[in-house]
Motif scaffolding. Structure first.
Motif, short mmCIF file in Angstrom:
data_model
loop_
_atom_site.label_atom_id
_atom_site.label_comp_id
_atom_site.label_asym_id
_atom_site.label_seq_id
_atom_site.Cartn_x
_atom_site.Cartn_y
_atom_site.Cartn_z
N ASN A 75 46.20 -14.41 -22.36
CA ASN A 75 46.75 -14.46 -21.00
C ASN A 75 45.92 -15.37 -20.07
N ARG A 76 45.65 -16.56 -20.53
CA ARG A 76 44.79 -17.46 -19.76
C ARG A 76 45.37 -17.81 -18.40
N GLU A 77 46.67 -18.07 -18.36
CA GLU A 77 47.30 -18.44 -17.10
C GLU A 77 47.19 -17.32 -16.07
N GLU A 78 47.46 -16.10 -16.53
CA GLU A 78 47.38 -14.95 -15.64
C GLU A 78 45.95 -14.73 -15.14
N LYS A 79 44.98 -14.85 -16.05
CA LYS A 79 43.59 -14.64 -15.66
C LYS A 79 43.13 -15.68 -14.65
N VAL A 172 39.02 -4.41 -16.52
CA VAL A 172 39.30 -3.14 -17.18
C VAL A 172 40.04 -3.41 -18.49
N ASN A 173 39.95 -2.45 -19.40
CA ASN A 173 40.81 -2.50 -20.58
C ASN A 173 42.12 -1.75 -20.33
N GLY A 174 42.09 -0.82 -19.38
CA GLY A 174 43.29 -0.10 -19.02
C GLY A 174 43.21 0.39 -17.59
N LEU A 175 44.36 0.42 -16.91
CA LEU A 175 44.42 0.94 -15.55
C LEU A 175 45.64 1.85 -15.44
N ASP A 176 45.37 3.14 -15.35
CA ASP A 176 46.41 4.16 -15.36
C ASP A 176 46.58 4.75 -13.97
N VAL A 177 47.81 4.95 -13.54
CA VAL A 177 48.08 5.45 -12.20
C VAL A 177 47.44 6.82 -11.98
N ALA A 206 43.09 -7.11 -13.15
CA ALA A 206 43.81 -6.62 -14.33
C ALA A 206 45.15 -7.32 -14.43
N ASP A 207 45.37 -8.06 -15.52
CA ASP A 207 46.68 -8.67 -15.69
C ASP A 207 47.71 -7.60 -16.05
N HIS A 208 48.98 -7.99 -16.08
CA HIS A 208 50.06 -7.01 -16.21
C HIS A 208 50.00 -6.20 -17.51
N THR A 209 49.37 -6.75 -18.56
CA THR A 209 49.30 -6.02 -19.83
C THR A 209 48.33 -4.84 -19.76
N LYS A 210 47.45 -4.83 -18.77
CA LYS A 210 46.47 -3.74 -18.65
C LYS A 210 47.00 -2.56 -17.83
N ASP A 232 51.97 -11.87 -11.20
CA ASP A 232 53.33 -11.63 -10.74
C ASP A 232 54.29 -11.19 -11.84
N LYS A 233 53.77 -10.99 -13.06
CA LYS A 233 54.59 -10.40 -14.12
C LYS A 233 54.55 -8.86 -14.08
N ALA A 234 53.70 -8.31 -13.24
CA ALA A 234 53.61 -6.86 -13.12
C ALA A 234 54.88 -6.33 -12.46
#
Length: 255
Positions: A75-79, A172-177, A206-210, A232-234
């Protein structure tokens, strides 16, 4: 429906539901199953998902941390977009902490031409900013981890206690609500947990995959986060959940 729209909806479905079924989407979107299979191949090659029989699921977090060079290819572009937004928050003569995540490393390439003090536990941040004449770089020291090219442990944790940190930038490796920020690496998780109370402001990158994912070790709840920068993919519905939890969300425009 155009390809970019299909990709966006596929990723939104994965983020919200955790899985994507080709048959269901083909009926709902009036798209052929073969077209959707090709879309999944493209998205898997980009590292956005993992294909399974009949569809796809979110890319699984590895049980062991990938080496930094390999993580940096995802996800280079997102980062890059996220890193640019993060750097806009930094003002002259501030003291900031940059962690050892691959997204925060990208900030070094976009760091503003201002006087600043950069604290870090990451050797790659030292290498990237160490020769910048306006930037004073201070490394934590501590126990060196080759896979993350960074320092952890008691020395790293205690070395930052004397500094007034204006901003701390964390990956982060994960971000949970519900449960907040998580990490694969226990040493990194503990260091971040110790540093957060020392900072005036906490910014998570955190990109959208996280988003809406969890890893092995939790180190902060959402109430500890001031700003989340994602791409903006989130999905907007998911972004709204973080906002309702009191987090300011910035969506970085890709491309």
């Amino acid at each position: 429906m155009r390809m970019i729209q299909r990709h966006q909806r596929i990723l939104e479905t994965l983020t919200l539901d955790g899985q994507f079924r080709i048959k269901d989407a083909a009926r709902a979107w009036d798209v052929s199953e073969e077209t959707l299979r090709k879309d999944l191949i493209v998205l898997e090659e980009q590292g956005d998902l993992q294909r399974v029989r009949g569809g796809a699921r979110r890319r699984q977090q590895a049980s062991l941390q990938l080496p930094l060079p390999e993580r940096s290819t995802f996800n280079r572009e997102e980062k890059a977009a996220i890193a640019r937004e993060a750097c806009r928050l930094i003002e002259p003569r501030q003291t900031v902490f940059l962690d050892a995540s691959s997204t925060v490393l990208t900030m070094a390439a976009h760091f503003p031409e201002i006087e600043a003090t950069v604290l870090t536990n990451a050797s790659h941040v030292v290498a990237a900013l160490g020769e910048r004449p306006k930037v004073d770089v201070i490394c934590t020291g501590g126990s060196y981890e080759a896979r993350s090219r960074s320092f952890v442990g008691v020395v790293a944790e205690e070395s930052m206690s004397r500094y007034l940190i204006n901003w701390i930038f964390l990956g982060v490796n994960g971000l949970d609500v519900k449960r907040g920020c998580s990490e694969i690496n226990p040493g990194q998780a503990r260091l971040k947990e110790k540093l957060i109370p020392l900072a005036e402001k906490v910014c998570v990158l955190a990109d959208h995959t996280k988003l809406n994912t969890r890893s092995a070790f939790f180190f902060a709840q959402l109430r500890h986060i001031d700003i989340l920068i994602t791409d903006d993919k989130a999905p907007e519905l998911l972004v709204d959940q973080f906002r309702r939890a009191g987090v300011t969300v910035i969506r970085a425009a890709c491309g």
